[in-house]
Design an enzyme around this catalytic site. Structure first.
Site, mmCIF file in Angstrom:
data_model
loop_
_atom_site.group_PDB
_atom_site.id
_atom_site.type_symbol
_atom_site.label_atom_id
_atom_site.label_comp_id
_atom_site.label_asym_id
_atom_site.label_seq_id
_atom_site.Cartn_x
_atom_site.Cartn_y
_atom_site.Cartn_z
ATOM 1 C CG ASN A 198 -3.511 3.721 -0.146
ATOM 2 O OD1 ASN A 198 -4.736 3.691 -0.103
ATOM 3 N ND2 ASN A 198 -2.777 2.622 -0.070
ATOM 4 C CB SER A 203 -0.832 0.064 1.291
ATOM 5 O OG SER A 203 -1.620 -1.056 1.438
ATOM 6 C CG HIS A 213 -2.085 -0.619 -4.205
ATOM 7 N ND1 HIS A 213 -2.440 0.689 -3.992
ATOM 8 C CD2 HIS A 213 -2.423 -1.282 -3.078
ATOM 9 C CE1 HIS A 213 -2.968 0.807 -2.782
ATOM 10 N NE2 HIS A 213 -2.967 -0.376 -2.214
ATOM 11 C CD GLU A 226 -2.714 3.505 -6.705
ATOM 12 O OE1 GLU A 226 -2.659 4.729 -6.823
ATOM 13 O OE2 GLU A 226 -2.450 2.917 -5.641
#
Ligand code: CAA
Ligand code: NAD
Length: 278
Positions: free
Chosen positions: A186, A115, A136, A148
């Protein structure tokens, strides 16, 4: 094509599920047999949900036949892509990648579901930095459409192309991101979760009212504190720590309530208690 996932927790079992449902022979590895047992039960339940909802011409048994659950990492040796989804700690990820470097064929691509950690640093720990990238996924993996794809300093275009094709085959959409702290989603989402914790900590409103406010006021499917519990507070703390360490920016200071809950072993939904009780 054979693929593998290492780590059968919240994310790993979801990634393995979608791979198997997309027709891939899938090896799912964990160091703990109990984690694999839990993953099997979760996958069977969630495959059933998708089969029923989409009226698919397959069965849970048929999909699970493509999944090998094992504690023996040697079984991933001939996989074309290995996705790691273990604990969010750089040292653990590097140690695993170095082990995979020995176990796997030279052509195998290593993708990290991290992450927040540097994909470049992970690649540099292996003998194949051109074949290491970020992949991701988002939680819950069977539902969330985005992946991602993160390019490290030495990741090759060919590696990115293979992962893009795999993402499409898994019926997901990708965005391309250069390696940077927390990538794109994120970097934007985590400060919002953090702010919700400050609002809670300052006694401005109850957890329920904060979540209700954000749900109804900004049309989010669940509120930020419930989402934090769903992600896992241990993971979230590691992610917030990366953001603070990598940027050195005090605007990313970590709410004390998050540290306190993690120190108490209350990691959210996965342990039965976090901001809420489950
Ligand atoms: N497998 C398969 N289907 C699932 C599922 C799973 N694990 N979880 C939920 N679903 C399906 C349900 O079957 C249901 O389908 P229908 O609407 O067709 O019946 C649908 O998803 C909605 O589920 P529920 O009614 O049970 O609950 P809900 O309406 O609250 O939705 C949710 C659940 C999809 C998780 C929704 O709350 C949501 O989208 N939450 C936000 C998720 C999010 O933001 N994720 C990103 C987290 S950050 C991250 O992942 C990155 C990181 O690095 C930390
Ligand atoms: P989790 O705690 O649910 O599961 C981690 C699993 O990895 C555990 O079952 C553990 O036994 C296993 N494990 C630890 N070390 C291992 C090793 N060396 N070899 C094999 N298995 C090992 O964690 P999670 O939430 O699934 O997160 C996994 C990764 O995915 C982390 O990098 C996290 O940052 C990332 N991620 C998490 C979310 C989320 O919402 N939870 C979303 C996107 C990405």
């Amino acid at each position: 094509m054979k693929v593998a996932v290492i780590g059968s927790g919240i994310m790993g079992n979801g990634i393995a599920q979608v791979m198997a449902m997309s027709g891939y022979e899938t090896v799912l590895v964990d160091v703990q047999q109990e984690a694999l047992d839990r993953a099997k039960t979760t996958m069977e339940k969630n495959i059933g949900r998708v089969v029923d909802k989409q009226g698919l011409e397959t069965t849970v048994e048929e999909v699970m036949q493509r999944v090998q659950l094992t504690t023996d990492i040697q079984h991933v040796s001939n996989a074309e892509v290995v996705v790691e989804a273990i604990v969010e700690k750089m040292e653990a990820k590097k140690a695993l990648l170095q082990q995979l470097d020995e176990v796997c064929e030279p052509k195998t691509i290593f993708a990290s579901n991290t992450s927040s950690l540097s994909v470049t640093e992970m690649g540099a720990a292996t003998k194949r930095p051109d074949k290491v990238a970020g992949m991701h996924f988002f939680n819950p993996v069977p539902v969330m459409e985005l992946v991602e794809l993160v390019k490290g300093a030495d990741t090759s275009d060919e590696t990115m192309a293979v992962l893009q094709r795999l993402t499409e085959a898994m019926n997901k959409q990708s965005i391309l991101v250069n390696d940077a702290p927390l990538f794109v989603v994120n970097r934007i989402l985590i400060p919002m979760l953090s702010e919700a914790m400050f609002v809670y900590e300052e006694g401005i409103a109850s957890a329920e009212d904060i979540d209700q406010g954000m749900k109804l006021g900004t049309n989010q499917p669940i509120g930020p504190l419930r989402l934090a519990d769903m992600i896992g507070l241990d993971t979230l703390l590691a992610v917030q720590q990366s953001l603070l360490d990598e940027t050195g920016d005090s605007k990313y200071r970590i709410p004390f309530i998050l540290k306190k809950l993690v120190r108490a072993g209350h990691y959210g939904r996965k342990t039965g208690r976090g901001f809420y009780q489950y």
